[in-house]
Design an enzyme around this catalytic site. Structure first.
Site, short mmCIF file in Angstrom:
data_model
loop_
_atom_site.label_atom_id
_atom_site.label_comp_id
_atom_site.label_asym_id
_atom_site.label_seq_id
_atom_site.Cartn_x
_atom_site.Cartn_y
_atom_site.Cartn_z
N HIS A 281 6.55 0.87 2.72
CA HIS A 281 7.37 0.67 1.22
C HIS A 281 6.79 -0.51 0.61
O HIS A 281 7.31 -0.72 -0.39
CB HIS A 281 8.64 0.40 1.67
CG HIS A 281 9.48 1.66 2.05
ND1 HIS A 281 10.02 2.55 0.98
CD2 HIS A 281 9.83 2.21 3.22
CE1 HIS A 281 10.81 3.40 1.48
NE2 HIS A 281 10.50 3.38 2.89
N LYS A 478 8.47 -8.15 -9.90
CA LYS A 478 9.31 -7.39 -10.78
C LYS A 478 9.21 -8.13 -12.15
O LYS A 478 9.63 -7.44 -13.30
CB LYS A 478 10.69 -7.13 -10.35
CG LYS A 478 10.83 -6.30 -9.03
CD LYS A 478 12.10 -6.18 -8.39
CE LYS A 478 11.86 -5.22 -6.94
NZ LYS A 478 11.59 -3.76 -7.29
N THR A 580 13.12 3.56 -7.62
CA THR A 580 13.95 4.73 -7.98
C THR A 580 14.90 4.48 -9.41
O THR A 580 15.51 5.42 -9.79
CB THR A 580 14.82 5.02 -6.68
OG1 THR A 580 15.62 3.87 -6.40
CG2 THR A 580 14.00 5.55 -5.50
#
Length: 758
Positions: A281, A478, A580
């Site tokens: 992941h 991010k 997601t």
């Protein structure tokens, strides 16, 4: 007084009621009152909103119980492969059912004793694992699966022995130490901390689960003998290692097979490899688990022996294939020898599994070509891709019923089970009525969310403004910082020329920082400090607002995602495995501004890159910059807006009472920013201007929205799970409907026979 429902609202309620399947409203009310009085021992005069929630939850659970039992009966008859328990532990949950009859022992510490029958793990400390079952209902198919969670309990005899000698304090202490295992999980999921408690937690969950799996495997239909051979174990059991956290399942299953079930090593290893598969992941090196050998030797001595034996066989194979390549042996070993000896858990997962996958095409390519290159070259067929997906039942039907109903009106309701049918929406891209209706649904959602924000955060936002949303875990990769720099740049433009045209924008940021992640906490502090300045500047007014969503969670996501115009997916290329949230926003009619990273790449392929706002460096650009070296000062000196923004932060403009508050942040950005915020700053701002231009043309904006919704079919979790089932677990998905609880038992046997014939 309640406003009367319109015909359309009534139709929506009927549709949703049909989905939920509540057969008898009077019975539901009766059950609710019964649980309020007899389960919670409350009446309406003293009941709290939480009491009402628990009463309703118990009532709904009652409706699931028949289907839950019927599902287990069906699995017993059909004897298919098992989905097994999630390892997330919760307490105080009205949906769960304690199962003390299945409590299991889990061992720690001790030593390994060599006996004539082989190694024996002795003198261990024992903790009990108490199972709690939660029903997980399928969609309109009568299936109710079981999620089994585990809670740590201290063994009674251990505590009583201390009580007998009067050591009450020690008894309490030992009980707390035992039960700490499941009390709090470390939330630093992208920063590995080699703490003993974390390793205990990971082993506790897999040890309990594997014992439970073995028990279920050995149990056969009533009246028949139990299974004694493990030859068919991989045909009946598939275990997916979700990242490296459950990696200790590999040596634990080997210990069970070899030490307890007395299988020979080669047979046990063959069964183990055929049972396990591994999903990676993350590519961030600090997130990959590497446990100190010394810690593992103390906590799980037999497992360390097994890992060494696995590693020896693995290295013997590598040495035979590459006899002179000592560097390859070093790089591929399960044991890292540099400095403190450590067990590389990702390497253990790869060696002990028959399949390895990433969670987006670009991520899977990176782990094959970079992170696990040597392993991929050795066994290329082992490596796969399984792009993540989201469930349209929660992330459209439940959270955005207006849009779900609108889509059903033009293409029918079958898309709920087959999201690829959304492609048919392309036929309505030029339909004026459909464009108008999509626009209205979005505006209604924005008005609702604006009301929520004003109530919860005391910030009045303009529903006509662009809702620019960036919600995800706070992490440097991010790049919430890049978004924050853009906010400051917009603020400066307004201040410089208050009368210039400006597309009103509400920037909404949310997410949690891991408790020990100092930089992430400083990023939150900077965003909230900037928000305080922007939101209280009369010159800015309603042109720009900044909202930080506290305690971001699923229930809050269900509110903000349907209201979003612009979805921020701006990680440095090559760092986000998939994401997601990007899919959820796309399905709910938001346009994406993002880099070619994670699942953004496939979203652009599905919708056409011209229907996303793509900016910034590619993976190849980042690799090239890493070779040459990244110099933040070059960008600072040559981009005036960036210099102004950074000077404001550095000078304490956003925190005048503590001007040095953001010194750690600015030092990082200037001196050691691995994620290269400044390198993408200029292109990001240019791309945001394209966003502004299109937003001023609502018709063309909505056309692009429709094209995006039409392209989300690939990103259904139904597709993802089907791929895992057929390509990893060796099972075929079926749309067979399990007989309802009120049908005779024979119906189960008939359905089970039909399944076996498929």
């Amino acid at each position: 007084m309640a406003t009367p429902l319109t015909d359309q609202e009534k139709r929506k309620q009927i549709s949703i009621r049909g989905i939920v399947g509540v057969e008898n409203v009077a019975e539901l009310k009766k059950g609710f009152n019964r649980h309020l009085h007899f389960t919670l021992v409350k009446d309406r005069n003293i009941a709290t909103p939480r009491d009402y929630y628990f009463a309703l939850a118990h009532t709904v659970r009652d409706h699931l119980v028949g289907r839950w039992i019927r599902t287990q009966q069906f699995y017993y008859e059909a004897d298919p492969k098992v989905e097994e328990a999630d390892d997330w532990l919760r307490h105080g949950n009205p949906w769960e059912k304690a199962r003390p009859e299945y409590m299991l022992p889990v061992h720690f510490y001790g030593r390994v004793e060599e006996t004539k029958d082989g190694p024996k793990w002795v003198d261990t400390q024992v903790v009990l694992a108490m199972p709690y079952d939660t029903p997980i209902p399928g969609y309109m198919n009568n299936t109710v699966n079981t999620m089994r969670l585990w809670s740590a309990r201290a063994p009674n005899d251990f505590n009583l022995r201390d009580f007998n000698v009067g050591d009450y304090i020690q008894a309490v202490l030992d009980r707390n130490l035992a039960e700490n295992i499941s009390r709090v999980l470390y939330p630093n999921d992208n920063f590995f901390e080699g703490k003993e408690l974390r390793l205990k937690q990971e082993y506790f969950v897999v040890a309990a689960t594997l014992q439970d799996i073995i028990r279920r495997f050995k149990t056969t239909k009533k009246g028949g003998p139990g299974r004694t051979s493990f030859e068919s174990f991989p045909d009946k059991v598939a275990i997916q290692l979700n990242d490296t956290h459950p990696a200790m399942a590999i040596p634990e299953l080997m210990r069970i097979f070899v030490d307890i079930e007395k299988l020979d090593w080669d047979t046990a290893w063959d069964l183990t490899k055929r049972t396990f598969a591994y999903t990676n992941h993350t590519v961030l090196p600090e997130a990959l688990e590497r446990w100190p050998v010394e810690l593992m030797e103390n906590l799980l001595p037999r497992h360390l022996q097994i890992i060494y034996q696995i590693n020896q066989a693995h290295l013997d194979r590598i040495a035979a294939l590459f006899p002179e390549d000592m560097d390859k042996l070093r790089k591929m070993s399960l044991i890292e020898e540099d400095g403190c000896k450590r067990v590389n858990m990702a390497h253990l997962c790869i060696v002990g599994s028959h399949a390895v996958n990433g969670v987006a095409e670009i991520h899977s390519n990176i782990i094959k070509s970079d992170v696990f290159r040597d392993f991929s070259e050795l066994e290329p067929d082992k490596f796969q891709n399984k792009t993540n997906g989201i469930t349209p039942r929660r992330w459209l039907l439940l959270c955005n019923p207006g849009l779900a109903e609108l889509i059903a009106e033009v293409i029918g309701e079958d898309y709920v089970k087959d999201l690829s049918q959304l492609r048919r929406l392309n036929d309505f891209v030029e339909d004026a009525a459909f464009i108008r209706d999509v626009c209205k649904v979005k505006q209604d959602n924005k008005v609702k969310f604006a009301q929520f924000v004003e109530k919860e955060y005391r910030v009045k936002i303009n529903p006509a403004s662009m809702f620019d949303v960036h919600v995800k875990r706070i992490h440097e990769y991010k790049r919430q910082l890049l978004n924050c720099l853009h906010i400051i740049a917009m603020y400066n433009r307004i201040r410089k020329n208050p009368n210039a045209p400006f597309v009103p924008r509400t920037v909404i940021i949310g997410g949690k920082a891991a408790p020990g992640y100092h930089m992430a906490k400083m990023i939150i502090k900077l965003i909230t400090s900037v928000a305080d300045v922007v939101n209280n500047d009369p010159v800015v007014g309603n042109k720009l607002k900044v909202v930080y969503l506290e305690n971001y969670r699923v229930s809050l996501a269900e509110k903000v995602i349907p209201a979003t115009d612009l979805s921020e997916q701006i990680s440095t290329a090559g760092t986000e495995a998939s994401g997601t949230g990007n899919m959820k926003f796309m399905l709910n009619g938001a346009l994406t501004i993002g880099t070619l990273d994670g699942a953004n790449v496939e979203m652009a392929e599905e919708a056409g890159q011209e229907n996303l706002f793509i900016f910034g460096m590619t993976v190849e650009d980042v690799a090239e910059m890493d070779k040459k070296g990244y110099d933040a000062m070059t960008y600072y000196k040559t981009i005036p807006e960036l210099k102004q923004v950074m000077d404001q932060i550095t000078s304490g403009f956003f925190c005048p009472k503590n001007p040095d508050l953001f010194k750690d942040l600015t030092n990082m950005l200037f001196k050691h920013d691995r994620f290269k915020v400044f390198a993408d700053f200029e292109d990001y701002l240019k791309c945001q201007e394209k966003v502004n231009n299109l937003y001023q043309n609502p018709k063309e904006w909505t056309k692009m929205v429709i094209r995006n919704i039409a392209a989300t079919g690939k990103f259904s979790s139904d597709r993802t799970i089907t791929e895992y089932a057929t390509e990893v677990w060796g099972v075929e998905p079926t749309d067979l409907k399990i007989p309802a609880p009120n049908e005779p038992r024979e119906a189960i046997e008939e359905t089970a026979r039909a399944l076996k014939k498929m």
